[in-house]
Enzyme design. Structure first.
Site, PDB file in Angstrom:
ATOM      1  N   HIS A 524       0.825  -1.209   0.000  1.00  0.00           N
ATOM      2  CA  HIS A 524       0.000   0.000   0.000  1.00  0.00           C
ATOM      3  C   HIS A 524       0.866   1.269   0.000  1.00  0.00           C
ATOM      4  CE1 HIS A 524      -3.540  -2.429   1.939  1.00  0.00           C
ATOM      5  NE2 HIS A 524      -3.349  -2.709   0.666  1.00  0.00           N
TER       6      HIS A 524
HETATM    7  C1  LIG Z   1       0.594  -7.167  -4.669  1.00  0.00           C
HETATM    8  C2  LIG Z   1      -0.395  -6.075  -4.346  1.00  0.00           C
HETATM    9  C3  LIG Z   1      -1.538  -6.400  -3.636  1.00  0.00           C
HETATM   10  C4  LIG Z   1      -2.463  -5.399  -3.309  1.00  0.00           C
HETATM   11  N1  LIG Z   1      -3.653  -5.760  -2.739  1.00  0.00           N
HETATM   12  C5  LIG Z   1      -4.623  -4.829  -2.617  1.00  0.00           C
HETATM   13  C6  LIG Z   1      -5.952  -5.203  -2.259  1.00  0.00           C
HETATM   14  O1  LIG Z   1      -6.264  -6.389  -2.073  1.00  0.00           O
HETATM   15  N2  LIG Z   1      -6.882  -4.214  -2.144  1.00  0.00           N
HETATM   16  C7  LIG Z   1      -6.580  -2.895  -2.349  1.00  0.00           C
HETATM   17  O2  LIG Z   1      -7.463  -2.047  -2.181  1.00  0.00           O
HETATM   18  N3  LIG Z   1      -5.338  -2.514  -2.706  1.00  0.00           N
HETATM   19  C8  LIG Z   1      -4.374  -3.449  -2.888  1.00  0.00           C
HETATM   20  N4  LIG Z   1      -3.144  -3.080  -3.345  1.00  0.00           N
HETATM   21  C9  LIG Z   1      -2.838  -1.653  -3.513  1.00  0.00           C
HETATM   22  C10 LIG Z   1      -3.423  -0.974  -4.747  1.00  0.00           C
HETATM   23  O3  LIG Z   1      -3.577  -1.882  -5.800  1.00  0.00           O
HETATM   24  C11 LIG Z   1      -2.506   0.194  -5.113  1.00  0.00           C
HETATM   25  O4  LIG Z   1      -2.449   1.064  -4.016  1.00  0.00           O
HETATM   26  C12 LIG Z   1      -2.976   1.001  -6.337  1.00  0.00           C
HETATM   27  O5  LIG Z   1      -3.193   0.132  -7.414  1.00  0.00           O
HETATM   28  C13 LIG Z   1      -1.926   2.053  -6.692  1.00  0.00           C
HETATM   29  O6  LIG Z   1      -2.328   2.766  -7.845  1.00  0.00           O
HETATM   30  P1  LIG Z   1      -1.362   3.838  -8.558  1.00  0.00           P
HETATM   31  O7  LIG Z   1      -2.050   4.285  -9.788  1.00  0.00           O
HETATM   32  O8  LIG Z   1      -0.931   4.837  -7.566  1.00  0.00           O
HETATM   33  O9  LIG Z   1      -0.050   3.020  -8.944  1.00  0.00           O
HETATM   34  P2  LIG Z   1       0.093   1.713  -9.862  1.00  0.00           P
HETATM   35  O10 LIG Z   1      -1.237   1.112 -10.098  1.00  0.00           O
HETATM   36  O11 LIG Z   1       1.127   0.877  -9.227  1.00  0.00           O
HETATM   37  O12 LIG Z   1       0.599   2.281 -11.251  1.00  0.00           O
HETATM   38  C14 LIG Z   1       1.892   2.776 -11.473  1.00  0.00           C
HETATM   39  C15 LIG Z   1       2.340   2.292 -12.847  1.00  0.00           C
HETATM   40  O13 LIG Z   1       3.460   3.072 -13.269  1.00  0.00           O
HETATM   41  C16 LIG Z   1       4.372   2.220 -13.939  1.00  0.00           C
HETATM   42  N5  LIG Z   1       5.702   2.852 -13.866  1.00  0.00           N
HETATM   43  C17 LIG Z   1       6.510   3.000 -12.787  1.00  0.00           C
HETATM   44  N6  LIG Z   1       7.616   3.675 -13.130  1.00  0.00           N
HETATM   45  C18 LIG Z   1       7.512   3.973 -14.450  1.00  0.00           C
HETATM   46  C19 LIG Z   1       8.338   4.670 -15.379  1.00  0.00           C
HETATM   47  N7  LIG Z   1       9.509   5.221 -15.016  1.00  0.00           N
HETATM   48  N8  LIG Z   1       7.907   4.777 -16.667  1.00  0.00           N
HETATM   49  C20 LIG Z   1       6.726   4.222 -17.062  1.00  0.00           C
HETATM   50  N9  LIG Z   1       5.914   3.551 -16.217  1.00  0.00           N
HETATM   51  C21 LIG Z   1       6.298   3.444 -14.929  1.00  0.00           C
HETATM   52  C22 LIG Z   1       4.262   0.900 -13.205  1.00  0.00           C
HETATM   53  O14 LIG Z   1       4.699  -0.158 -14.021  1.00  0.00           O
HETATM   54  C23 LIG Z   1       2.773   0.838 -12.859  1.00  0.00           C
HETATM   55  O15 LIG Z   1       2.035   0.122 -13.815  1.00  0.00           O
HETATM   56  C24 LIG Z   1      -2.198  -4.049  -3.679  1.00  0.00           C
HETATM   57  C25 LIG Z   1      -1.052  -3.728  -4.408  1.00  0.00           C
HETATM   58  C26 LIG Z   1      -0.167  -4.721  -4.766  1.00  0.00           C
HETATM   59  C27 LIG Z   1       1.064  -4.350  -5.559  1.00  0.00           C
END
Ligand SMILES: Cc1cc2nc3c(=O)[nH]c(=O)nc-3n(C[C@H](O)[C@H](O)[C@H](O)COP(=O)(O)OP(=O)(O)OC[C@H]3O[C@@H](n4cnc5c(N)ncnc54)[C@H](O)[C@@H]3O)c2cc1C
Length: 629
Positions: A524
């Site tokens: 998270h």
């Molecule tokens: C294993 C796991 C289990 C989880 N379980 C739960 C759950 O059961 N329930 C829940 O509510 N939440 C859960 N979470 C948390 C939730 O999914 C995340 O908090 C949320 O998806 C984050 O969203 P975001 O858009 O901030 O980042 P992300 O969805 O992580 O997106 C960031 C993206 O940017 C890309 N990226 C990074 N650096 C670069 C770069 N330099 N250039 C191009 N692309 C890049 C990455 O590849 C990624 O795809 C879990 C997360 C994980 C990883």
């Protein structure tokens, strides 16, 4: 190569939040040229993404995660931890454990009180409704949505052991309620056992933002080279840094996976964005891109020889997560079990495939997470929590009755780059787990509670000793009737009214040692580009603009200024919906007058002979003038 030389909007990262914004922008104005550059691969219809029970296969898949190894920590007796983050289109929403929980209303109100107008619960709860279709009949329409893209249900299977857990909790934990029909995600309910999941009850599939905001767009093509669509997704490329003209972001520099061998990279390419660059690379990726672009603290940038453009000491600071402790127990042979599916054994999947494909149900439409609770202690339990936690209770929890304990670790960490140019280089990272005494008190209490519940379940067959504290053999806490090891596990459950295990000071120390040796991430990660005032370490303002720069926003969980009392996907969804509104407003898409005028101009252009097209110039100028810059 992507099709266009120049885009209107370029996203760095194609995860949970980016897919929402890009998908909604495209629907609002299909003529917008949008590029998403994503480090990972597509997740479209791949079984390890869309079949809920396979989420652990996905965790094991090397390509769908980036792994961040922390520095060794004194608080963990010199141990370092590994925190994976998603790496695929759809990001965390496409790989997570599918647990649907929502923040407490007071969490968002706390954000707003920091000076972030429009980010309080009254503004964000409607967006949390907008994003979802809540398929559980008992949900109140005042807090749950019925028409949004993301589906929420109990999943396609109820396990016998999950049912039994809820029954046991109901009988043993008289202070709290158990109910699968109660709404435990209405932004205020605490102390009720239940569960909801990001699974579409109609199809039995994971409900993620890639499939429901991007892949479902009409005529969308996975391959930007073949695409006739204006939204392009370039996979397996990483953004290195943002490029600027004076203080205006005009594009990003990116490299392909194949370009990198060790520390050396081949020629980077540039994607130009005429209107906006959005960093949406998550709590690790976004601060790293900012630092490589010269935005951060003078000290951190000097260490990697990056010239500073804007002094923002908060970049990469304020790292938050939740703490995880998994204590394993043995269950009777007749318990429903996903061990085979979890281990990636295709033979174990086969018996369930037909039911999943035809009815969206069965074990494949489940994730083995059968229940959860947002816990708050009774006054008696508060005594068990000890003085370190009690102070925190007084200062933080008493005034916020919707906040569950264990969800707000006090220790806050950091993440910074170690290379100016290589986006695959390891980060200098410390989540600071357990470095605050209250954080270990609360985990210890949770461990003891879980143990009391587990050993009262009919199907309890003992503990897997390797996953539990090493109590001294003479301690009552290690009595074989309560803690059978894997070799002597044949012991069954204790009576419902059996006395609670009494722990000595030495036992408590054994639990502390166990927690230091095993505590891990809940995946998270958040907070590293915090939306706060610049003076208090903020990186973005409440319109998500990076301080000191123009046409550059951050939109992902890194902007969360404070932690939330829930799994974080829902907060990411809400940030996505809010960021879309802000960006649409900036681009003039929400302005009804601008919309009308644009439509009128388009109609006029369509109905005019080519020779007289110059006469629409004046209208276009008016249109441009009324669009907010
Ligand atoms: C294993 C796991 C289990 C989880 N379980 C739960 C759950 O059961 N329930 C829940 O509510 N939440 C859960 N979470 C948390 C939730 O999914 C995340 O908090 C949320 O998806 C984050 O969203 P975001 O858009 O901030 O980042 P992300 O969805 O992580 O997106 C960031 C993206 O940017 C890309 N990226 C990074 N650096 C670069 C770069 N330099 N250039 C191009 N692309 C890049 C990455 O590849 C990624 O795809 C879990 C997360 C994980 C990883």
């Amino acid at each position: 190569m992507p099709l266009f030389d120049r885009y209107d909007v370029v996203f760095a990262g194609g995860g949970t939040v980016a897919c929402i914004i890009a998908g909604r922008l495209t629907q609002a104005d299909p003529s917008l040229k949008i590029l998403i550059i994503e480090a990972g691969s597509h997740s479209f219809n791949l079984h390890h993404h869309v079949q809920p029970a396979r989420y652990l296969n996905s965790l094991g898949e090397g390509h769908t995660f980036s792994h961040h190894t922390s520095v060794r920590s004194e608080a963990l007796d010199g141990r370092s931890v590994c925190v994976p983050s998603a790496c695929c289109v759809g990001g965390g929403s496409a790989v997570n454990f599918l647990m649907y929980t929502r923040a407490s209303a007071s969490d968002y109100d706390d954000w707003e009180k920091l000076g972030n107008a429009g980010w309080g619960s009254s503004s964000l709860i409607p967006l949390s409704r907008k994003v979802e279709t809540y398929q559980i009949p008992s949900g109140s329409p005042s807090v749950h949505g019925l028409t949004g893209p993301i589906k929420v249900s109990h999943g396609g299977h109820e396990t016998n052991i999950g049912k039994e857990f809820l029954e046991t909790a109901g009988q043993y934990d008289k202070e709290r309620r158990t109910s699968l029909s109660a709404d435990i995600n209405d932004f205020e309910t605490i102390n009720v056992y239940g569960v909801s999941l990001y699974i579409d009850s109609q199809t039995g599939k994971r409900s993620d933002t890639a499939h429901h905001f991007v892949y479902n767009l009409e005529n969308f093509d996975l391959d930007p080279n073949e695409s006739k669509h204006n939204l392009h997704v370039l996979t397996n490329h990483r953004v290195v840094k943002v490029i600027f003209q004076n203080n205006r972001a005009i594009g990003v520099e990116y490299v392909s996976h194949e370009d990198v061998s060790g520390q050396t990279q081949s020629q980077p390419r540039i994607a130009y964005a005429s209107r906006l660059v959005v960093l949406s690379s998550g709590a690790f990726g976004s601060p790293a891109i900012l630092e490589r672009s010269g935005i951060g603290s003078a000290k951190c940038l000097a260490e990697v020889d990056v010239r500073q453009i804007v002094d923002l000491p908060g970049v990469g600071e304020n790292y938050n997560d939740h703490n995880r402790c998994f204590a394993p127990y043995l269950a009777s042979e007749d318990s429903d079990c996903l061990d085979g599916i979890f281990s990636g054994d295709e033979e174990a999947v086969k018996p369930h495939l037909k039911e999943w494909e035809e009815g969206g149900s069965g074990l494949l439409a489940h994730n083995s997470i059968d229940a959860g609770i947002k816990l708050r202690p009774t006054s008696e339990e508060l005594e068990e929590l000890g003085p370190a936690f009690k102070q925190l209770w007084e200062d933080f929890y008493v005034g916020a009755p919707d906040k569950p304990v264990a969800a707000y670790p006090q220790a806050v960490g950091y993440t910074h780059i170690t290379s100016a140019t290589n986006p695959w280089a390891p980060l200098r990272f410390d989540p600071k787990y357990l470095s605050h005494p209250a954080d270990i008190s609360i985990l210890k209490w949770c461990y003891k509670r879980g143990r009391e519940l587990a050993r009262r379940m009919r199907s309890y067959r003992g503990e897997i000793a390797a996953g539990h504290p090493k109590f001294h053999s003479t301690s009552s806490a290690s009595d074989s009737s309560t803690t059978a090891s894997i070799d002597s596990f044949r012991s069954g459950p204790v009576d419902m009214d059996a006395p609670k295990i009494v722990y000595s000071t030495e036992d408590d120390k054994a639990i502390d040692d166990y927690l230091k040796a095993t505590v891990g991430t809940t995946w998270h990660s958040l907070g590293t580009c915090a939306m706060r005032s610049r003076e208090s370490g903020g990186v973005v303002d409440s319109r998500l603009n990076v301080y000191g720069l123009v046409n550059l926003k951050v939109a992902d969980l890194s902007i969360a200024p404070l932690n939330v009392g829930a799994n974080t996907n829902n907060t990411a969804l809400v940030i996505g919906e809010k960021a879309f509104l802000l960006i649409a407003e900036d681009l003039g898409l929400n302005d009804p007058l601008a919309k009308l005028l644009k439509k009128a101009i388009e109609m006029k252009i369509k109905s005019m002979p080519v020779s007289s097209l110059s006469s629409v110039k004046v209208d276009v100028e008016v249109f441009n003038f009324i669009k907010p810059s």
